[in-house]
Design an enzyme around this catalytic site. Structure first.
Site, PDB file in Angstrom:
ATOM      1  N   SER A   5       0.842  -1.193   0.000  1.00  0.00           N
ATOM      2  CA  SER A   5       0.000   0.000   0.000  1.00  0.00           C
ATOM      3  C   SER A   5       0.882   1.250   0.000  1.00  0.00           C
ATOM      4  CB  SER A   5      -0.965  -0.043   1.197  1.00  0.00           C
ATOM      5  OG  SER A   5      -1.990   0.912   1.064  1.00  0.00           O
ATOM      6  N   GLU A  31      -1.327  -3.017  -8.065  1.00  0.00           N
ATOM      7  CA  GLU A  31      -2.546  -3.330  -7.311  1.00  0.00           C
ATOM      8  C   GLU A  31      -3.138  -2.011  -6.837  1.00  0.00           C
ATOM      9  OE1 GLU A  31      -3.281  -3.293  -3.706  1.00  0.00           O
ATOM     10  OE2 GLU A  31      -1.529  -2.012  -3.420  1.00  0.00           O
ATOM     11  N   HIS A  73      -4.597  -5.354  -1.714  1.00  0.00           N
ATOM     12  CA  HIS A  73      -5.701  -5.117  -0.779  1.00  0.00           C
ATOM     13  C   HIS A  73      -6.789  -6.171  -0.981  1.00  0.00           C
ATOM     14  CE1 HIS A  73      -3.687  -1.194  -0.820  1.00  0.00           C
ATOM     15  NE2 HIS A  73      -4.260  -0.975   0.352  1.00  0.00           N
TER      16      HIS A  73
END
Length: 302
Positions: free
Chosen positions: A109, A207, A273
């Site tokens: 992230s 992602e 995620h």
């Protein structure tokens, strides 16, 4: 690239929070999971400091990172969670110090910014993987997510095929190169900075979470126009965790951009995620094929 040493039972590891403030209870639950793996776990001194939407002041978050890398008793460093703020501390890090003290550095992230910065300036393999407060607490944790950490205890290569999730090839072919990448927003934020990702001759992993189709389109277009796809060997698309109505729109975006790509493009990897969330090393050799869709990744530890 420098590979860190594999973990073994009894090793000491650290949890730090280079971005947002972690939930204390969730982090403690995740810490217990690492301890069940046979690890001794310490928590950075400033993890629970709290500074608005950041875990602590920039200087304190950098101090926790430096201390974890420089402490010879610590063999691995796990990030508590994402959020934002990693980019703020990237210029403050002593990358030579990290290179002299190579060890496992694991997160995803917002931590994407640091994964790539450390690769660029310390020549160290880093790990895109589930985080302690975000993914290992009791409500979120899965057996598969937890088992992903065991790649740090072994030198075995990783193999992703449709047995983990149904992989879909958008463009066919075979590509080999270093696996690089991470969160799409953070990769885009790094363009034009010293921390920009290098995709030449490499396989790119992306992602994302909670971004609408028009934002995915804009970011991928920006990467394309910045030349990041010009010499790409392959594109690995992890989970794009979005609202259900956005999926068909994103599917069209991906088709428009990659259906005629001169490199293999495969989507739906359980990376990012998602639940489960599998960890992967970045900076190691990988091979992406489409007949059948498969991603083979060299071990990230030695």
């Amino acid at each position: 690239m420098i590979k860190p040493c594999a973990l073994k039972e009894g090793d000491r590891v650290a949890i730090i929070a280079p971005a947002g403030p972690p939930d204390r209870e969730k982090l403690i639950e995740g810490k217990r999971v690492l301890e069940k793996m046979g690890l001794e776990v310490s928590i950075g001194r400033y993890v629970f400091d709290g500074e608005g939407d950041l875990a602590a002041l920039d200087q304190k978050r950098v101090a926790d990172l430096h201390e974890a890398f420089c402490d010879p008793s610590i063999r691995g460093i796990f990030c508590a969670n994402g959020g934002f703020g990693s980019a703020r501390i990237a210029p403050m890090i002593d990358y030579a110090k990290i290179q002299r003290n190579p060890k496992i550095f694991w997160g995803y992230s917002d931590i994407t910014y640091l994964l790539n910065a450390i690769q660029n300036f310390s020549n160290l393999v880093t790990f895109h993987g589930p985080m302690i407060a975000s993914d290992l607490h009791d409500e979120q944790r899965t057996v598969e997510t937890e088992s992903s950490f065991f790649e740090l205890f072994t030198k075995e290569d990783l193999n992703f095929d449709s047995s983990k999730s149904p992989l879909i090839a958008l463009a066919h072919g075979t590509g080999e190169g270093q696996l690089v990448g991470g969160n799409l927003t953070l990769l885009t934020n790094g363009l034009g900075t010293p921390f920009q990702i290098n995709t030449d001759g490499n396989i790119l992993l992306i992602e994302e979470v909670a971004e609408p189709a028009f934002r995915i389109d804009a970011m991928l277009t920006q990467l394309k126009q910045a030349g990041l796809f010009d010499n790409l060997e392959g594109l690995v698309i992890g989970t794009l965790q979005v609202e259900p109505d956005q999926y068909p729109k994103i599917k069209k975006v991906l088709q428009d951009l990659f259906a005629e790509a001169p490199f293999p493009v495969v989507e739906n990897f359980p990376i990012g995620h998602c639940k489960p969330n599998y960890g992967v090393p970045l900076g190691v050799q990988a091979k992406l094929t489409t007949s059948p869709p498969r991603l083979m990744i060299e071990s990230g530890v030695t």
